[in-house]
Design an enzyme around this catalytic site. Structure first.
Site, PDB file in Angstrom:
ATOM      1  CB  THR A 154      33.418  44.504  77.482  1.00 15.55           C
ATOM      2  OG1 THR A 154      33.491  43.121  77.348  1.00 15.55           O
ATOM      3  CG2 THR A 154      32.526  44.836  78.629  1.00 15.55           C
ATOM      4  N   GLY A 184      40.748  39.025  81.456  1.00 14.65           N
ATOM      5  CA  GLY A 184      40.057  40.169  82.056  1.00 14.65           C
ATOM      6  C   GLY A 184      39.047  39.739  83.106  1.00 14.65           C
ATOM      7  N   GLY A 207      39.470  45.684  82.938  1.00 14.77           N
ATOM      8  CA  GLY A 207      39.154  44.547  83.793  1.00 14.77           C
ATOM      9  C   GLY A 207      39.977  44.457  85.062  1.00 14.77           C
TER      10      GLY A 207
HETATM   11  N1  ASP Z   1      36.225  44.548  80.917  1.00 11.79           N
HETATM   12  C1  ASP Z   1      36.857  44.177  79.685  1.00 11.79           C
HETATM   13  C2  ASP Z   1      38.199  43.594  79.987  1.00 11.79           C
HETATM   14  O1  ASP Z   1      38.921  44.149  80.777  1.00 11.79           O
HETATM   15  C3  ASP Z   1      37.035  45.296  78.744  1.00 11.79           C
HETATM   16  C4  ASP Z   1      35.869  46.193  78.551  1.00 11.79           C
HETATM   17  O2  ASP Z   1      35.017  46.340  79.407  1.00 11.79           O
HETATM   18  O3  ASP Z   1      35.782  46.799  77.510  1.00 11.79           O
HETATM   19  O4  ASP Z   1      38.545  42.602  79.388  1.00 11.79           O
END
Ligand code: ASP
Length: 283
Positions: A154, A184, A207
C-alpha cells in the site's frame, strides 16, 4: 515548506526493485499546508503503476479493483475514509468526504456521489490483470494463500507544515486476491492511519493485523505519551510480530519533525527530505 515522508508499502520485492518516491514526496512540498501536502503526495503515489494504489492496484478474487483510502487532519482532529471504490485518486474522494459531508466513512458506488469529476478506473494495469489470470490458473487465489508477502504494497504519507499541523494519508488497492467487499485498515482511523495534534502515523501490511490491534493508534499514543517516534514504531512492530508473523510497517512523524519508521518483512521504500530513509528492519 512542508516536511513530508512518503512510503510505497512493505513488500516482498528486492530492495533494488523498489520505485523511487522522490516525485511523490516533492509533489506535496509547496502545498498550502500538511493536509494539502499529504493529498498531493498520495495522489502522485496513486499515479505510479508500480505501486498498489490508484492506477496499479491489485485485483480481488473476482479480478476487480476495490480501493480504500483514509485522510487524517491531526490539527483539526478530523478524519475521513472511503472503501471499496474504483476511482484513480481515492485519497481525493476521502478529502471530499472530509470536507463535504458530515460522515467519516463512505463505501462503494454510493461514495461516488461526492466524487464528481474524479476519474474512474476501468481496472488495473495490464500487468496486474495478467498476474490475476496466472494466479487464478495456478490456485494462488486460494484463501489460505491470502496475505503472502507479494500480495501487499500500500502507499501513504505523513506531513508537518510551518504552522506545526500534522496530517496523514493512506491509499491502497488492498491485498491481492481479497474477497469482494473486504475492507482493509487504510480507511479505519487508529488501524492503518492516525493523526492528532502531536503525531501522524500510517501503516502498511496485511490490514487484518492492523485492524485487530489498532496498530497506528498504539504507535501514536506512545508518542503522545512522550516516546520518540522511532522507538514507538519499533515497539509496536515488535508487538505485531508477536501477534502474527506477517509483514508490517509503521511510519510516524511528530510535531517536532522527528520521524520513525520500522518494519518486518522483505523491503520497504520510505522517502524523506534527505532522500531514501533506511527504516529499521526488525526480525
Ligand atoms: N494495508 C493494506 C490492506 O490491508 C495492504 C497493504 O498495506 O499493502 O488493505
Amino acid at each position: 515548506m512542508n516536511l513530508i515522508y512518503v512510503h510505497g508499502g512493505v513488500s516482498g520485492r528486492e530492495r533494488e526493485e523498489l520505485p523511487s518516491l522522490e516525485g511523490p514526496r516533492r509533489a506535496g512540498l509547496g502545498a498550502a499546508g500538511a493536509l494539502d501536502a499529504v493529498e498531493a503526495s498520495v495522489r502522485s503515489l496513486e499515479d505510479n503503476p508500480a505501486l498498489n494504489a490508484g492506477l496499479g492496484s491489485v485485483l480481488n478474487r473476482r479480478g476487480k479493483v476495490e480501493l480504500d483510502a483514509g485522510l487524517a487532519d491531526g490539527a483539526a482532529g478530523r478524519f475521513a475514509g472511503v472503501a471499496g471504490v474504483d476511482v484513480r485518486h481515492p485519497i481525493s474522494l476521502a478529502r471530499r468526504v472530509l470536507e463535504d459531508t458530515p460522515h467519516v466513512l463512505l463505501i462503494g458506488e454510493a461514495a461516488l456521489e461526492v466524487g464528481e469529476g474524479l476519474e474512474r478506473l476501468e481496472g488495473s494495469t495490464a500487468e496486474q490483470h495478467e498476474r490475476w489470470a496466472r494466479a487464478e490458473a495456478s490456485g494462488e487465489l486460494a484463501l489460505d494463500r491470502y496475505g503472502a508477502s507479494e500480495h501487499v504494497d500500500t502507499v501513504g504519507a505523513v506531513a508537518l507544515d510551518v504552522a506545526a499541523h500534522l496530517a496523514a494519508g493512506s491509499s491502497t488497492g488492498g491485498v491481492f486476491g481479497q474477497m469482494p467487499g473486504r475492507v482493509g485498515d487504510s480507511p479505519i482511523f487508529g488501524a492503518g492511519i492516525y493523526a492528532s495534534a502531536e503525531v501522524a502515523v500510517v501503516g502498511t501490511g496485511v490490514g487484518e493485523l492492523f485492524l485487530e490491534t489498532l496498530a497506528c493508534f498504539r504507535a501514536g499514543a506512545l508518542v503522545e505519551g512522550g516516546l520518540d517516534p522511532q522507538s514507538a514504531c519499533e515497539r509496536v512492530i515488535r508487538y505485531l510480530g508477536e501477534v502474527d508473523p506477517l509483514e508490517a510497517g509503521l511510519l510516524a512523524l511528530d510535531g517536532a519533525g522527528r520521524v520513525g519508521a520500522a518494519f518486518r518483512g522483505g523491503s520497504w521504500a520510505v522517502e524523506g527530505p534527505d532522500g531514501p530513509l533506511n527504516p529499521a528492519r526488525l526480525p
